[in-house]
Design a protein around this motif. Sequence first.
Motif: not given
Length: 220
Positions: A171-174, A185-186, A192-193, A198-199
Amino acid sequence: MNRAIIFDLDGTLIDSAPDIHAAANAVLSGEDLPLVTFEQSRSFVGRGARIFVERMERAVTGRNTPTLTDHLHTRFLHFYERAHENTRIYPGVVEVLEGLRSDGYALGLCTNKPMGPTRAVLAHLGWERLFSVVIGGDSLPVAKPDPAPLMAVIEGLGLTLPQITYIGDSETDAATAERAGARFGLFTEGYRHTAPEDMYHQFRFDDYRHLPTHLKDPAA
């Protein structure tokens, strides 16, 4: 076409959670404090060492006391710089990084891991010269999700936002990419949580063998 790919480190290129957990419990054991579970430790990762320690302290004592936090943070960094034994590179990463360099991409690293532990693990992996620019969690007065660290990597590469793609797992990276307005790119197999859908991201992948295809697809 992108000219550089910028990566997060923990949870994106390497799975360092076991060593981070070991470092955390080495600190707590030395202070006669309760230990944390692996899942607790993993859930604390993402916002840098200081916030990791704050979360760890709160989990075992129920609060944060500035003097104790400072002490635990110093001790954690001591163990963190030496914590490499159980860190593993995610499958396919080495081949993809080598392929990207062969294709003419510059590589950058933007992590919330402090520079000491970052340099130590890069040396352990033989990656000291792999990334043209490295920004850690303590390189600037602010850390991710503030976009400044990502922008510093881009500036260091001599490029602009449209010329890069940022790859991360959390989430921090997004949030960092979204605030910067960067193509993101995820990697879905990291720390992640939140559900991937949703990101913020332009594309997602669970296997590094698929990353080059995404990078070459302007619609992704």
